[in-house]
Design a protein around this motif. Structure first.
Motif, short mmCIF file in Angstrom:
data_model
loop_
_atom_site.label_atom_id
_atom_site.label_comp_id
_atom_site.label_asym_id
_atom_site.label_seq_id
_atom_site.Cartn_x
_atom_site.Cartn_y
_atom_site.Cartn_z
N ASP A 250 0.81 -1.22 0.00
CA ASP A 250 0.00 0.00 0.00
C ASP A 250 0.85 1.28 0.00
O ASP A 250 0.32 2.38 0.13
CB ASP A 250 -0.93 0.01 1.23
CG ASP A 250 -1.98 -1.08 1.16
OD1 ASP A 250 -2.17 -1.65 0.08
OD2 ASP A 250 -2.61 -1.36 2.19
N ASN A 251 2.17 1.10 -0.13
CA ASN A 251 3.10 2.24 -0.17
C ASN A 251 3.09 3.08 1.11
O ASN A 251 3.44 4.26 1.10
CB ASN A 251 2.83 3.16 -1.37
CG ASN A 251 3.26 2.53 -2.67
OD1 ASN A 251 4.12 1.66 -2.67
ND2 ASN A 251 2.66 2.95 -3.76
N ILE A 252 2.70 2.45 2.21
CA ILE A 252 2.78 3.14 3.51
C ILE A 252 4.17 2.96 4.10
O ILE A 252 4.69 3.86 4.76
CB ILE A 252 1.69 2.59 4.46
CG1 ILE A 252 0.31 2.96 3.93
CG2 ILE A 252 1.88 3.12 5.87
CD1 ILE A 252 -0.83 2.31 4.68
N LEU A 253 4.76 1.80 3.82
CA LEU A 253 6.14 1.53 4.26
C LEU A 253 7.02 1.25 3.06
O LEU A 253 6.54 0.79 2.01
CB LEU A 253 6.18 0.32 5.20
CG LEU A 253 5.47 0.43 6.56
CD1 LEU A 253 5.61 -0.88 7.31
CD2 LEU A 253 6.04 1.58 7.38
N VAL A 254 8.30 1.53 3.21
CA VAL A 254 9.31 1.12 2.22
C VAL A 254 10.42 0.43 2.99
O VAL A 254 10.62 0.68 4.18
CB VAL A 254 9.86 2.33 1.44
CG1 VAL A 254 8.78 2.97 0.60
CG2 VAL A 254 10.48 3.36 2.38
N THR A 255 11.11 -0.47 2.33
CA THR A 255 12.23 -1.15 3.00
C THR A 255 13.54 -0.77 2.32
O THR A 255 13.59 -0.55 1.10
CB THR A 255 12.04 -2.67 2.97
OG1 THR A 255 11.85 -3.10 1.62
CG2 THR A 255 10.86 -3.08 3.82
N ARG A 256 14.55 -0.70 3.13
CA ARG A 256 15.91 -0.43 2.63
C ARG A 256 16.77 -1.63 2.99
O ARG A 256 16.81 -2.05 4.15
CB ARG A 256 16.46 0.84 3.25
CG ARG A 256 15.61 2.08 2.98
CD ARG A 256 16.13 3.30 3.71
NE ARG A 256 15.21 4.43 3.59
CZ ARG A 256 15.34 5.57 4.25
NH1 ARG A 256 16.37 5.74 5.09
NH2 ARG A 256 14.47 6.54 4.09
N LYS A 257 17.41 -2.15 1.99
CA LYS A 257 18.18 -3.38 2.18
C LYS A 257 19.19 -3.23 3.31
O LYS A 257 19.99 -2.30 3.34
CB LYS A 257 18.90 -3.74 0.88
CG LYS A 257 19.54 -5.11 0.91
CD LYS A 257 20.09 -5.49 -0.45
CE LYS A 257 20.71 -6.89 -0.40
NZ LYS A 257 21.24 -7.30 -1.72
N GLY A 258 19.07 -4.15 4.25
CA GLY A 258 19.99 -4.15 5.37
C GLY A 258 19.71 -3.12 6.43
O GLY A 258 20.45 -3.00 7.41
N SER A 259 18.61 -2.35 6.25
CA SER A 259 18.34 -1.27 7.19
C SER A 259 16.97 -1.37 7.85
O SER A 259 16.73 -0.75 8.88
CB SER A 259 18.47 0.08 6.47
OG SER A 259 18.27 1.14 7.36
N GLY A 260 16.04 -2.12 7.23
CA GLY A 260 14.73 -2.29 7.84
C GLY A 260 13.63 -1.57 7.11
O GLY A 260 13.78 -1.15 5.96
N ALA A 261 12.49 -1.39 7.79
CA ALA A 261 11.30 -0.78 7.20
C ALA A 261 11.17 0.67 7.66
O ALA A 261 11.34 0.98 8.84
CB ALA A 261 10.05 -1.56 7.60
N TYR A 262 10.84 1.56 6.71
CA TYR A 262 10.69 2.98 6.99
C TYR A 262 9.31 3.45 6.55
O TYR A 262 8.74 2.94 5.58
CB TYR A 262 11.74 3.80 6.24
CG TYR A 262 13.15 3.63 6.77
CD1 TYR A 262 13.74 4.62 7.55
CD2 TYR A 262 13.88 2.48 6.49
CE1 TYR A 262 15.04 4.47 8.04
CE2 TYR A 262 15.17 2.32 6.97
CZ TYR A 262 15.74 3.32 7.75
OH TYR A 262 17.02 3.15 8.23
N VAL A 263 8.81 4.47 7.22
CA VAL A 263 7.56 5.10 6.81
C VAL A 263 7.84 5.89 5.53
O VAL A 263 8.85 6.59 5.42
CB VAL A 263 7.01 6.04 7.91
CG1 VAL A 263 5.72 6.70 7.44
CG2 VAL A 263 6.78 5.26 9.19
N SER A 264 6.95 5.76 4.54
CA SER A 264 7.16 6.40 3.24
C SER A 264 6.88 7.89 3.29
O SER A 264 6.45 8.43 4.31
CB SER A 264 6.28 5.74 2.18
OG SER A 264 4.93 6.13 2.38
N ASP A 265 7.10 8.57 2.12
CA ASP A 265 6.76 10.00 2.03
C ASP A 265 5.26 10.22 2.13
O ASP A 265 4.80 11.31 2.41
CB ASP A 265 7.16 10.61 0.67
CG ASP A 265 8.56 10.28 0.29
OD1 ASP A 265 9.16 9.56 1.05
OD2 ASP A 265 9.03 10.72 -0.75
N ASN A 266 4.48 9.14 1.81
CA ASN A 266 3.01 9.25 1.78
C ASN A 266 2.42 8.26 2.76
O ASN A 266 1.93 7.19 2.37
CB ASN A 266 2.50 8.97 0.36
CG ASN A 266 0.99 9.02 0.28
OD1 ASN A 266 0.35 9.73 1.05
ND2 ASN A 266 0.41 8.27 -0.63
#
Length: 252
Positions: free
Chosen positions: A61-77
């Protein structure tokens, strides 16, 4: 503390809902990194696979994004760009609520389709209706054709939001379509009434009669809900949704 639930799907839904609520409340602002899976699992008293699935849904749903090796982040939207039907504590969709939603969307689409449909639209509706006639005793295939018929009506409105909404419902409710065909087949009259209802909708759209199209869609949904043991008749009068002048767009 979150009460334990029996079904894994229900646990996932609960975690998704809680994380969404906290994100919208600003507990986790845009670009903020979520706690580690193990931390979230301990906080929610669930397993790590449940947390992993909840995060996967929020990514879709594009609420979270993941960064390899860093975990899940809240998206811009953080509001996201998708809507899904919430499930009950038993992991099922509330059919009564769904049919109320379908009522307004499909009655409006049929009414507008009668005003705007093209010859190509009519040919596509007739084609998928023929498929339903031919496949009426193959419940899964008939359910797919049923969805295609209502999608063809939505497309003929010329409003992409209608077709997008029908596509959304199709993904959510394919199983309920199959059950509807199976329930109809188990009745003495078989699947014939549902098909007669579909033919009446198409006939009204062919005739470019928005009032008749709306009423045919209304009657179909009330009857279909009844075949699933629901009752919508008390809630919906036969009133126009689009009180527009009749047009002959696409009429032969």
């Amino acid at each position: 503390m979150i009460d334990p639930l029996e079904r894994p799907d229900s646990l996932v839904e609960r975690v998704v809902h809680k994380l969404q609520k906290e994100i919208l409340a600003g507990v986790f602002p845009a670009h903020t990194r979520l706690p580690a899976e193990q931390t979230l699992a301990e906080d929610f008293k669930v397993s790590r696979p449940v947390i992993r699935e909840a995060i996967a849904r929020l990514k879709v749903d594009n609420i979270l994004v993941t960064r390899k090796g860093s975990g899940a982040y809240v998206s811009d939207n953080p509001v996201g760009n998708a809507y899904r039907l919430s499930l009950s504590s038993t992991g099922s969709v509330n059919f009564q609520h769904v049919f109320e939603l379908r009522y307004w969307a499909e009655c409006a689409a049929a009414e507008l389709a009668a005003l705007r449909r093209s010859k190509d639209d009519l040919r596509e509706m007739a084609r998928v209706l023929d498929d339903m006639d031919r496949l009426s005793h193959d419940f899964a295939a008939a359910g797919v054709a049923d969805i295609a018929f209502h999608r063809a009506i939505a497309i003929s409105t010329g409003n992409p939001y209608f077709s997008g909404f029908v596509d959304f419902l199709a993904r959510q409710l394919l199983e309920t379509r199959r059950l509807a065909w199976e329930n109809s087949a188990q009745r003495a009259e078989g699947p014939t009434p549902a098909q007669q209802e579909h033919h009446r909708i198409l006939d009204a759209i062919i005739a470019a009669d928005p009032d008749a199209a709306r009423e045919a869609a209304r009657s179909h949904l009330l009857a279909a809900s009844g075949r699933l043991g629901l009752d919508l008749s008390f809630a919906f009068p036969a009133t126009p949704i689009y009180p527009l002048k009749k047009k002959n767009h696409g009429k032969d």
